[in-house]
Design a protein around this motif. Sequence first.
Motif, PDB file in Angstrom:
ATOM      1  N   LEU A 290       0.805  -1.218   0.000  1.00 21.98           N
ATOM      2  CA  LEU A 290       0.000   0.000   0.000  1.00 21.98           C
ATOM      3  C   LEU A 290       0.843   1.274   0.000  1.00 21.98           C
ATOM      4  CD1 LEU A 290      -2.711  -1.092   2.578  1.00 21.98           C
ATOM      5  CD2 LEU A 290      -2.850  -1.145   0.081  1.00 21.98           C
ATOM      6  N   LYS A 291       2.140   1.108   0.116  1.00 23.14           N
ATOM      7  CA  LYS A 291       3.018   2.290   0.114  1.00 23.14           C
ATOM      8  C   LYS A 291       2.839   3.080  -1.176  1.00 23.14           C
ATOM      9  CE  LYS A 291       6.678   0.469   3.074  1.00 23.14           C
ATOM     10  NZ  LYS A 291       8.073  -0.012   3.129  1.00 23.14           N
ATOM     11  N   GLY A 292       2.753   4.394  -1.014  1.00 25.55           N
ATOM     12  CA  GLY A 292       2.599   5.254  -2.174  1.00 25.55           C
ATOM     13  C   GLY A 292       1.158   5.601  -2.490  1.00 25.55           C
ATOM     14  N   ARG A 293       0.216   4.792  -2.060  1.00 22.75           N
ATOM     15  CA  ARG A 293      -1.203   5.097  -2.288  1.00 22.75           C
ATOM     16  C   ARG A 293      -1.908   5.556  -1.018  1.00 22.75           C
ATOM     17  NH1 ARG A 293      -5.100   1.744  -3.891  1.00 22.75           N
ATOM     18  NH2 ARG A 293      -4.167  -0.164  -3.062  1.00 22.75           N
ATOM     19  N   PHE A 294      -1.495   5.008   0.121  1.00 17.51           N
ATOM     20  CA  PHE A 294      -2.142   5.330   1.399  1.00 17.51           C
ATOM     21  C   PHE A 294      -1.182   6.140   2.262  1.00 17.51           C
ATOM     22  CE2 PHE A 294      -5.453   1.677   1.800  1.00 17.51           C
ATOM     23  CZ  PHE A 294      -5.873   1.917   0.502  1.00 17.51           C
TER      24      PHE A 294
END
Length: 125
Positions: free
Chosen positions: A64-68
Motif C-alpha cells: 500500500l506504500k505510495g497510495r495510502f
Amino acid sequence: QVQLVESGGGLVQAGGSLRLSCAASGGTFRRYRVGWFRQAPGKEREFVGNINWSDGSTSYADSLKGRFAISGDNNKNTVYLQMNSLKAEDTAVYYCAAVSASYGNPQEARLYAYWGQGTQVTVSS
C-alpha cells in the motif's frame, strides 16, 4: 483507556480518493501507536499502516506504500487515513486501533488493545 470513533467511509469509484478519520474519545493518543487495519469478506484482518503519535513516524504495508498515507492532528486528537488511486480490491471494512507505544511497531492485529467500530469502504470498478 481510549475509545476510538471512525468516520469517513463510503462508496467511491475506482481511481478516486477517500479520507478516513479516527478520533480519540475519553482520552488522548499520547503514548499510543494508532494503526489502521482492513478486513474484506472472507479474508483475515490485514495491516494497513500505523503512526506513532509521539513523533509522527509511520509504517505501511508494502503493498500500500505510495497510495495510502497516515497522519495525525494534535489539536483534534484525530488520526487520518488518506487513500488515493483506490481499487476494487481495497473494498473492506476499515478499522483503527491503538496499542501502547511501548510495544514498539506491531503489525499484528492481536497486539492492539483498543478498536473502533469499523467503517465500510466500497470501491466500484
